[in-house]
Write a protein that holds these residues in place. Structure first.
Motif, PDB file in Angstrom:
ATOM      1  N   ARG A   1       1.171  12.517 -10.223  1.00 54.69           N
ATOM      2  CA  ARG A   1       1.836  12.027  -8.936  1.00 54.69           C
ATOM      3  C   ARG A   1       1.428  13.129  -7.900  1.00 54.69           C
ATOM      4  N   LYS A   2       1.080  14.244  -7.976  1.00 48.11           N
ATOM      5  CA  LYS A   2       0.954  15.084  -6.895  1.00 48.11           C
ATOM      6  C   LYS A   2      -0.291  14.871  -6.115  1.00 48.11           C
ATOM      7  N   GLN A   3      -1.128  14.144  -6.700  1.00 47.81           N
ATOM      8  CA  GLN A   3      -2.502  13.973  -6.049  1.00 47.81           C
ATOM      9  C   GLN A   3      -2.256  13.112  -5.019  1.00 47.81           C
ATOM     10  N   TYR A   4      -3.269  12.608  -4.125  1.00 48.58           N
ATOM     11  CA  TYR A   4      -3.307  12.008  -2.864  1.00 48.58           C
ATOM     12  C   TYR A   4      -2.928  10.560  -3.129  1.00 48.58           C
ATOM     13  N   VAL A   5      -3.463  10.007  -4.431  1.00 46.25           N
ATOM     14  CA  VAL A   5      -3.347   8.584  -4.821  1.00 46.25           C
ATOM     15  C   VAL A   5      -1.980   8.243  -5.249  1.00 46.25           C
ATOM     16  N   GLY A   6      -1.269   9.221  -5.334  1.00 46.47           N
ATOM     17  CA  GLY A   6       0.215   8.681  -5.766  1.00 46.47           C
ATOM     18  C   GLY A   6       1.287   9.173  -4.804  1.00 46.47           C
ATOM     19  N   LYS A   7       0.950   9.337  -3.491  1.00 45.67           N
ATOM     20  CA  LYS A   7       1.818   9.495  -2.392  1.00 45.67           C
ATOM     21  C   LYS A   7       1.824   8.519  -1.301  1.00 45.67           C
ATOM     22  N   ASN A   8       2.883   8.372  -0.725  1.00 49.75           N
ATOM     23  CA  ASN A   8       3.290   7.547   0.538  1.00 49.75           C
ATOM     24  C   ASN A   8       2.980   8.075   1.741  1.00 49.75           C
TER      25      ASN A   8
ATOM     26  N   ILE B   1      -7.592  10.265   4.517  1.00 52.40           N
ATOM     27  CA  ILE B   1      -8.344   8.930   4.196  1.00 52.40           C
ATOM     28  C   ILE B   1      -7.090   8.261   3.474  1.00 52.40           C
ATOM     29  N   GLU B   2      -6.320   8.614   2.677  1.00 51.84           N
ATOM     30  CA  GLU B   2      -5.408   7.690   1.895  1.00 51.84           C
ATOM     31  C   GLU B   2      -4.311   7.215   2.956  1.00 51.84           C
ATOM     32  N   LEU B   3      -3.880   8.073   3.936  1.00 53.77           N
ATOM     33  CA  LEU B   3      -2.957   7.962   4.943  1.00 53.77           C
ATOM     34  C   LEU B   3      -3.591   6.385   5.831  1.00 53.77           C
ATOM     35  N   ILE B   4      -4.822   6.627   6.162  1.00 52.40           N
ATOM     36  CA  ILE B   4      -5.376   5.395   6.887  1.00 52.40           C
ATOM     37  C   ILE B   4      -5.634   4.197   6.209  1.00 52.40           C
ATOM     38  N   LYS B   5      -5.742   4.333   4.969  1.00 52.40           N
ATOM     39  CA  LYS B   5      -5.832   3.143   4.049  1.00 52.40           C
ATOM     40  C   LYS B   5      -4.774   2.381   4.134  1.00 52.40           C
ATOM     41  N   LYS B   6      -3.678   2.973   4.186  1.00 51.59           N
ATOM     42  CA  LYS B   6      -2.328   2.228   4.213  1.00 51.59           C
ATOM     43  C   LYS B   6      -2.340   1.100   5.368  1.00 51.59           C
ATOM     44  N   PHE B   7      -3.023   1.288   6.366  1.00 51.54           N
ATOM     45  CA  PHE B   7      -3.175   0.353   7.709  1.00 51.54           C
ATOM     46  C   PHE B   7      -4.367  -0.325   7.534  1.00 51.54           C
ATOM     47  N   THR B   8      -5.463  -0.054   7.039  1.00 48.55           N
ATOM     48  CA  THR B   8      -6.703  -0.829   7.148  1.00 48.55           C
ATOM     49  C   THR B   8      -6.757  -2.033   6.424  1.00 48.55           C
ATOM     50  N   LEU B   9      -5.966  -1.977   5.209  1.00 47.57           N
ATOM     51  CA  LEU B   9      -6.034  -3.399   4.436  1.00 47.57           C
ATOM     52  C   LEU B   9      -5.186  -4.332   5.228  1.00 47.57           C
ATOM     53  N   SER B  10      -4.103  -3.978   6.190  1.00 50.73           N
ATOM     54  CA  SER B  10      -3.501  -5.157   6.715  1.00 50.73           C
ATOM     55  C   SER B  10      -4.425  -5.584   7.999  1.00 50.73           C
ATOM     56  N   VAL B  11      -5.054  -4.777   8.611  1.00 50.20           N
ATOM     57  CA  VAL B  11      -5.821  -5.028   9.834  1.00 50.20           C
ATOM     58  C   VAL B  11      -6.969  -6.005   9.175  1.00 50.20           C
ATOM     59  N   ALA B  12      -7.415  -5.516   8.020  1.00 52.48           N
ATOM     60  CA  ALA B  12      -8.542  -6.381   7.405  1.00 52.48           C
ATOM     61  C   ALA B  12      -8.540  -7.839   6.816  1.00 52.48           C
ATOM     62  N   CYS B  13      -6.901  -7.883   6.722  1.00 52.31           N
ATOM     63  CA  CYS B  13      -6.531  -9.222   6.410  1.00 52.31           C
ATOM     64  C   CYS B  13      -6.489 -10.155   7.456  1.00 52.31           C
TER      65      CYS B  13
ATOM     66  N   GLN C   1       0.761  -1.160   0.052  1.00 52.38           N
ATOM     67  CA  GLN C   1      -0.060  -0.040  -0.081  1.00 52.38           C
ATOM     68  C   GLN C   1       0.964   1.440  -0.279  1.00 52.38           C
ATOM     69  N   ASN C   2       1.987   1.072   0.768  1.00 47.90           N
ATOM     70  CA  ASN C   2       2.732   2.423   0.954  1.00 47.90           C
ATOM     71  C   ASN C   2       3.767   2.741  -0.202  1.00 47.90           C
ATOM     72  N   ASP C   3       4.153   1.704  -0.940  1.00 52.94           N
ATOM     73  CA  ASP C   3       5.337   1.599  -1.896  1.00 52.94           C
ATOM     74  C   ASP C   3       4.873   1.402  -3.630  1.00 52.94           C
ATOM     75  N   ILE C   4       4.119   0.512  -3.652  1.00 49.53           N
ATOM     76  CA  ILE C   4       3.865   0.000  -4.791  1.00 49.53           C
ATOM     77  C   ILE C   4       2.358   0.741  -5.334  1.00 49.53           C
ATOM     78  N   LEU C   5       1.652   0.532  -4.563  1.00 53.56           N
ATOM     79  CA  LEU C   5       0.160   0.917  -5.026  1.00 53.56           C
ATOM     80  C   LEU C   5       0.079   2.388  -5.352  1.00 53.56           C
ATOM     81  N   PRO C   6       0.924   3.366  -4.838  1.00 52.38           N
ATOM     82  CA  PRO C   6       0.734   4.747  -5.443  1.00 52.38           C
ATOM     83  C   PRO C   6       1.436   4.634  -6.814  1.00 52.38           C
TER      84      PRO C   6
END
Length: 661
Positions: free
Chosen positions: A262-269, A407-419, A121-126
């Motif tokens: 890349r300057k949008q929130y979807v492209g940032k770590n 929201i994008e920052l918290i998404k980095k953690f919610t996927l791992s917890v959901a798994c 989520q942090n390195d590849i997805l953006p």
């Protein structure tokens, strides 16, 4: 130790192939959903297989956060469902291996997947999202593939409309062609008609080349003669035998620059998101620091100017009255110097002017000055309103941008917890239902994932719109599903029967007070005959217990006694258990009349209204709360009446059965 290692290897060999299979199946399904969503932007553009394959690859990478939790849930359900269906899980438990020990290797594996999901989520997805959205926007801007239909105006060429009566597909000739050029506006339209034409693209794929034969061209010349009187518009007509026309039409696929996306929130770590959020916070604080003093400050500059002008005008008029001959201020009867008298009088005048209201001050001004004053005030108010509206819009945009980054920052953690949560739901649930294969686990997984997706999407939209705090909206699905995972895991560890229908029926019957009926039938084969003497003793004890219970609660039950004492659930349960025990014992009777009478023995209900509260102080509280206490009290009286009727019926049936014995 060897057993543990073999067990771990066995569990991994069972789980990992199922996980890989379900992951790619789910990923394919969500990728098809993506394709159907954006099919209109891809079809008819003449895009190459390589470009489409690149888009699908990045889209598949971007869909991993949606496919991964569902794949873990489905794989864990299938794994433990297969083990339970084949009694392998039962054999493990019989060997002294607990469920947690069986799940241990998979817990470690899913934990590693969760950690990998965080870095993904942090390195590849953006990066994948930047490339996917850049490709998708580039495809949207690409001109459609040129395919002009017959007898229909074709408007896919910007600024032009083409009409073709007939097409010769053998040689590519177009017959009875009509071209409307509105690229310079409708008032300067150019119309070209031709008997035949041939259409082609230039080698650089940036222009359409039209070779026309036997036609006419009409062109408005309004721009060249703007001073034409009335509605007369000059035009130019041209008759040609052969004509060539170039129309701008870029058929190439041009990639957009990835820098903007890349300057949008979807492209940032995480680091970039936090840096941007800090910048937005400082900008919001600076806007607030500039705006707040202006709003707090009482007087506007024009208001202070008006007040000063009005007071000066009033003071000037009063001063003339003071300086006039025969003024009372000069004949007060007290000997004072002229300068002292004037000074004291002006001080009194100043105090009087300051006490005068604003309307009086404005009314002291000349009419024209009042008109100018109100006009200037209206202009200043409009400018101030526009300025504040613009600042409010800037603040709203910054807040919305801040929420998107949060929201994008918290998404980095919610996927791992959901798994992890889905694994602790799927594995124990599979051990409980003991159904393998793809049928039942797939149905349960889809239902659970739909619940998760609806809750998660609802929380996301509410957080995005600012209706709730961002972290509450993004963790809402976790807050709801985590207790379910804990309950299912605990039930599976304790071998609890979660899906026992009779258990839930009994619970709702006790909650609603529904009456149960007995269905006792004659046994075809009886192994143990009943002892008539023992049966009579059981009936006598049951009758005595019912009489004692009825005598205890036959008197009037006041509102105070109900809430402080009520009906003892233990006494009711004792009579109910004795009745059930007596029915079970007499069921082995060979006398059909006895078995038939057993159906008339009432099933004593165990309802909560017998004694709603067990604490003495809570009973006093409910007594005071009349809107709640009185309806419950009335329901308790109705239940007590039914209980006394059941006790009387039980004594009567017991006497009849005893006589038959």
């Amino acid at each position: 130790m060897i057993l543990v290692k073999r067990l771990h290897t066995f569990m991994l060999k069972t789980f990992l192939p199922l996980f890989a299979m379900t992951f790619f199946i789910v990923l394919f399904i969500v990728l098809m959903q993506f394709l159907w969503k954006y099919i209109d932007d891809l079809v008819g553009k003449g895009l190459g297989i390589g470009v489409l394959g690149e888009l699908f690859f990045y889209a598949a990478v971007s869909m991993v956060p949606m496919a991964l939790p569902l794949a873990i849930l489905l794989a864990s359900l299938m794994t433990f469902g297969n083990l339970g269906e084949k009694f392998e899980l039962t054999a493990m438990k019989a060997s002294g291996i607990s469920l947690i020990r069986v799940m241990a290797p998979l817990i470690v594996t899913v934990g590693m997947i969760a950690v990998g999901a965080f870095f993904f989520q942090n390195d590849i997805l953006p990066k994948a999202q930047v490339k996917m959205w850049t490709l998708l926007f580039s495809m949207r801007q690409k001109s459609p593939e040129l395919e002009i239909p017959e007898e229909v105006f074709y408007d896919q060429i910007p600024g032009f409309n083409l009409y073709v009566k007939e097409k010769n597909r053998a040689n590519g000739m177009l017959h009875e062609v009509m071209i409307y050029d509105v690229s310079r506006g409708g008032d300067n339209a150019t119309v070209i008609t031709a008997d035949s034409a041939r259409l082609a693209l230039t080698p650089d794929m940036k222009y359409l080349y039209l070779h026309l034969w036997q036609g006419e061209q009409f062109e408005n010349l309004r721009d060249q003669n703007r001073r034409a009187a009335g509605n007369n518009t000059p035009f130019r007509r041209e008759v040609f035998a052969e004509k060539e026309v170039l129309i701008p039409f870029d058929a190439n696929f041009n990639r957009l620059d990835e820098g903007g996306m890349r300057k949008q929130y979807v492209g940032k770590n995480i680091a970039e998101l936090r840096h941007t959020m800090d910048s937005i916070s400082r900008r919001l604080d600076s806007i607030g620091d500039r705006t707040a003093p202006e709003l707090i400050r009482g007087d506007m500059p024009l208001l202070a100017q008006v007040r000063q002008q009005g007071r000066s005008a009033v003071a000037e008029g009063v001063t003339r009255m003071v300086d006039a001959p025969g003024s009372d201020a000069r004949h007060t009867g007290v000997a004072k110097s002229p300068s002292a008298t004037r000074s004291d009088t002006m001080a009194e005048i100043s105090a009087m002017v300051r006490a005068i209201k604003m309307d009086t001050l404005i009314g002291a001004l000349p009419d024209q000055q009042q008109i100018d004053l109100y006009s200037n005030a209206a202009g200043i108010a409009e400018r101030r309103q526009g300025s504040l509206t613009f600042r409010a819009q800037m603040i709203d945009d910054d807040k919305k941008n801040y929420r998107r980054h949060d929201i994008e920052l918290i998404k980095k953690f919610t996927l791992s917890v959901a798994c992890m949560i889905f694994f602790f739901i799927g594995a124990p649930l599979g051990a409980i239902i003991r159904k393998g294969g793809l049928g039942t686990p797939l149905v349960i997984s889809v239902l659970l994932f739909l619940v998760y997706y609806i809750i998660d999407n609802t929380g996301y939209k509410m957080a995005r719109d600012g209706r709730i705090v961002v972290w509450v909206g993004m963790w809402l699905s976790t807050f709801i599903l985590a207790p379910l995972g804990i309950y299912v895991t605990r039930s599976a560890m304790n071998d609890s029967v979660v899906f026992d229908k009779d258990r839930y029926v009994a619970f709702f019957r006790r909650l609603t007070g529904a009456r149960a009926t007995r269905h006792v039938t004659v046994k075809e084969v009886i192994i143990n005959d009943i002892n008539p003497l023992e049966a009579r003793n059981m009936l006598q004890r049951l009758s005595a217990a019912a009489s004692s219970l009825a005598t205890l609660y036959s008197g009037r039950m006041s509102y105070r006694r109900y809430w402080l004492e009520g009906i003892s659930p233990a006494a009711v349960a004792e009579v109910a258990d004795m009745a059930d025990e007596c029915v079970d014992y007499l069921h082995d009777s060979r006398d059909h009349r006895v078995v038939k009478l057993l159906n008339e023995i009432p099933a004593i209900r165990r309802v909560w209204v017998y004694r709603p509260v067990s604490r003495h102080w809570l009973g006093w509280v409910m007594m005071v709360l009349f809107p709640i206490g009185v309806p419950v009290y009335l329901a308790g009286l109705h239940a007590r009446r039914d209980l006394l009727a059941d006790c009387r019926r039980l004594r009567q049936v017991s006497t009849r059965v005893e006589s038959l014995l």
